[in-house]
Design a protein around this motif. Structure first.
Motif, PDB file in Angstrom:
ATOM      1  N   LEU A 162      45.826  38.705  50.024  1.00  0.00           N
ATOM      2  CA  LEU A 162      44.565  39.356  49.443  1.00  0.00           C
ATOM      3  C   LEU A 162      44.617  40.867  50.310  1.00  0.00           C
ATOM      4  O   LEU A 162      44.117  41.900  49.608  1.00  0.00           O
ATOM      5  N   ARG A 165      46.819  43.276  48.498  1.00  0.00           N
ATOM      6  CA  ARG A 165      46.127  43.702  46.893  1.00  0.00           C
ATOM      7  C   ARG A 165      44.894  44.364  47.263  1.00  0.00           C
ATOM      8  O   ARG A 165      44.570  45.458  46.369  1.00  0.00           O
ATOM      9  N   LEU A 166      44.082  44.156  48.100  1.00  0.00           N
ATOM     10  CA  LEU A 166      42.635  44.682  48.141  1.00  0.00           C
ATOM     11  C   LEU A 166      42.621  45.672  49.450  1.00  0.00           C
ATOM     12  O   LEU A 166      41.434  46.341  49.510  1.00  0.00           O
ATOM     13  N   PRO A 170      39.209  43.607  52.735  1.00  0.00           N
ATOM     14  CA  PRO A 170      38.948  42.681  51.279  1.00  0.00           C
ATOM     15  C   PRO A 170      37.659  42.041  51.516  1.00  0.00           C
ATOM     16  O   PRO A 170      37.287  41.421  52.733  1.00  0.00           O
ATOM     17  N   ALA A 172      35.137  39.090  49.763  1.00  0.00           N
ATOM     18  CA  ALA A 172      35.257  38.342  48.593  1.00  0.00           C
ATOM     19  C   ALA A 172      33.857  37.556  48.364  1.00  0.00           C
ATOM     20  O   ALA A 172      32.991  37.233  49.382  1.00  0.00           O
ATOM     21  N   CYS A 210      31.485  43.600  47.742  1.00  0.00           N
ATOM     22  CA  CYS A 210      32.406  42.771  47.118  1.00  0.00           C
ATOM     23  C   CYS A 210      33.419  43.608  46.461  1.00  0.00           C
ATOM     24  O   CYS A 210      33.147  44.109  45.444  1.00  0.00           O
ATOM     25  N   ASN A 211      34.770  43.026  46.667  1.00  0.00           N
ATOM     26  CA  ASN A 211      36.017  43.927  45.693  1.00  0.00           C
ATOM     27  C   ASN A 211      36.870  42.513  45.271  1.00  0.00           C
ATOM     28  O   ASN A 211      37.701  42.945  44.394  1.00  0.00           O
ATOM     29  N   PHE A 212      36.273  41.336  45.429  1.00  0.00           N
ATOM     30  CA  PHE A 212      37.114  40.276  44.785  1.00  0.00           C
ATOM     31  C   PHE A 212      35.954  39.055  44.497  1.00  0.00           C
ATOM     32  O   PHE A 212      35.497  38.586  45.287  1.00  0.00           O
ATOM     33  N   ARG A 214      35.832  35.175  43.275  1.00  0.00           N
ATOM     34  CA  ARG A 214      36.723  33.936  42.690  1.00  0.00           C
ATOM     35  C   ARG A 214      35.625  32.994  42.232  1.00  0.00           C
ATOM     36  O   ARG A 214      34.412  32.792  42.636  1.00  0.00           O
ATOM     37  N   CYS A 234      34.239  46.074  37.842  1.00  0.00           N
ATOM     38  CA  CYS A 234      35.614  45.848  37.394  1.00  0.00           C
ATOM     39  C   CYS A 234      36.111  47.296  36.644  1.00  0.00           C
ATOM     40  O   CYS A 234      37.304  47.507  36.814  1.00  0.00           O
ATOM     41  N   PHE A 240      37.745  43.092  41.258  1.00  0.00           N
ATOM     42  CA  PHE A 240      38.811  42.515  40.719  1.00  0.00           C
ATOM     43  C   PHE A 240      38.435  40.856  40.550  1.00  0.00           C
ATOM     44  O   PHE A 240      37.777  40.338  41.626  1.00  0.00           O
ATOM     45  N   ASP A 242      39.510  36.971  40.342  1.00  0.00           N
ATOM     46  CA  ASP A 242      40.653  35.911  40.478  1.00  0.00           C
ATOM     47  C   ASP A 242      41.042  35.481  38.987  1.00  0.00           C
ATOM     48  O   ASP A 242      41.887  35.366  38.430  1.00  0.00           O
TER      49      ASP A 242
END
Length: 419
Positions: A162, A165-166, A170, A172, A210-212, A214, A234, A240, A242
């Motif tokens: 994570l 990638r972020l 990060p 979430a 938040c950038n992720f 799930r 997005c 992004f 998950d």
């Protein structure tokens, strides 16, 4: 009567769960007396499957979207979208952008035998079980020995990925409302927070931070009040998913595409080899692995030992496509009960919700557990394997063993990991 004692392995995991989550379900499976032994070729197979699974997911997504846009047989997309309301239907999918159609990031396989993938779930439950068992092995080296496969912390590998990638911060948003093991998700969240991954709802962050995102299935995403804002972020490249925002990765019908006559040509034999033979069930019947056709009536007349198929709800519907629901081993049914199941399958099919028949690959072997009271328990079991994957590769392998052919987490399931 003497006071009941608890094996120290269970005490360790129970305390670990409670200290991190303030929840008290404890460890809800049985612990194997030793790590699961994987030979080098079998382990290498798990390692190599990461790239092949992602190739399967890319081909399946591109084929699905070609069908959605009228560039391939519309019946392909219909296997996923029939019976869906407009907000999950054809027009919604036609408006999805390249960024929104990114592939799943983190996922778990369920393998009836090594290399026989019965399902792929993103992100799936069970990450915490493998992590808890790994921590226990490290806590009791005299009982479990030293690592032989080089696997580190499962959630540590997830956190490293994570961050990679972020970037340095990060943040979430992990939706837990339809997770089959919410306490397990909470444990994973707390472990990730310790590794510097802030989470909406746990840390002082706004949803815009938040950038992720799930979720355990598309349904959770689509009916969240922030869905439209997530989709906008997005598209701007600021967020992004998950689990991508489409039902394709929840629908088991997609596992039949490598075998279906309308889609078979798009997949290589190597990709077909990932899965047990999987077929769409039609009112007229389905194909057997040797290519022969069998009607539903004729299948009912087969002896139980010849009915070596699982029947699985293949559509996307949160009341059935959840946990181990709507998955039946047909060899355990009488002919009358099987006919009743087919009646249900045909009613669902008429409503647009398809079922699949999947060859019942099995891996029987004995298992030995140590109970909470410290007693040894030996069983003749079936083993299910789960490989856990980040884009960087395999981060762990979990083995679940149970007397039932349909192996899943239960108080009677023996768990261990490759270590």
């Amino acid at each position: 009567m003497g006071e009941r004692t608890t094996n120290p392995w269970y005490l360790f995991i129970d305390e670990d769960i409670e200290n991190r989550t303030r929840q008290t379900p404890g460890f809800t499976n049985l612990i194997s007396d030793r790590p699961y032994s994987l030979d080098a070729p079998t382990l290498q197979g798990f390692v190599e499957r990461n790239a092949l699974i992602r190739t399967y997911q890319r081909i399946t997504r591109d084929l699905f979207m070609a069908s959605v846009h009228g560039e391939a047989d519309p019946a392909i997309a219909a296997t996923v979208l029939s019976g869906q309301p407009p907000e999950r239907g054809l027009e919604y999918h036609r408006n999805l952008t390249e960024r929104q159609l990114a592939l799943p990031v983190y996922f778990r396989t369920d393998e009836a035998a090594p290399g026989a993938i019965a399902e792929i779930q993103c992100p799936a439950s069970g990450w915490e079980i493998a992590e808890q068992v790994h921590s226990m092995y490290q806590e009791f080296p005299a009982d479990f020995g030293t690592p032989t496969h080089g696997f580190g912390s499962l959630i540590g590998g997830l956190a490293t990925s994570l961050h990679s990638r972020l970037g340095p911060d990060p943040v979430a948003h992990h939706l837990t409302n339809n997770a089959s093991r919410p306490h397990g998700v909470h444990y994973t969240v707390q472990r990730l927070r310790e590794a510097g991954i802030r989470h909406f709802g746990w840390d002082p962050v706004h949803w815009k931070d938040c950038n992720f995102v799930r979720a355990h299935e598309f349904y959770d995403l689509r009916y969240n009040g922030l869905f439209d804002q997530w989709m906008e972020e997005c598209e701007k490249g600021e967020l992004f998913f998950d689990h991508p925002p489409l039902p394709l990765y929840d629908a088991k019908v997609a596992m039949a595409w490598p075998f279906w006559d309308k889609t078979r040509a798009y997949y290589s034999d190597e990709i077909r080899g990932l899965f047990p033979h999987t077929e769409l069930i039609t009112p007229d019947g389905f194909h057997l692995p040797d290519g022969s056709w069998i009607s539903l009536d004729d299948y009912c007349t087969l002896g139980e030992r010849k009915r070596t198929y699982y029947f699985k709800f293949g559509s996307h519907h949160p009341t059935l496509n959840w946990g181990s629901r709507a998955v039946y081993y047909s060899g355990s049914f009488s002919a009358v009960a099987l006919r009743q199941l087919f009646d249900r399958i045909l009613a669902d099919t008429a409503a647009g919700h398809l079922w699949v028949a999947q060859d019942a690959r099995m891996h029987p072997e004995s298992a030995t557990a140590v109970t909470r009271e410290g007693n040894e328990l030996k069983i003749d079991a079936y083993t299910k394997f789960s490989g856990f994957y980040t884009p960087e590769g395999l981060v762990g392998v979990l083995a679940m063993q149970e007397r039932s052919r349909k192996v899943h987490g239960s108080p009677q399931t023996v768990v261990s990991i490759a270590y």
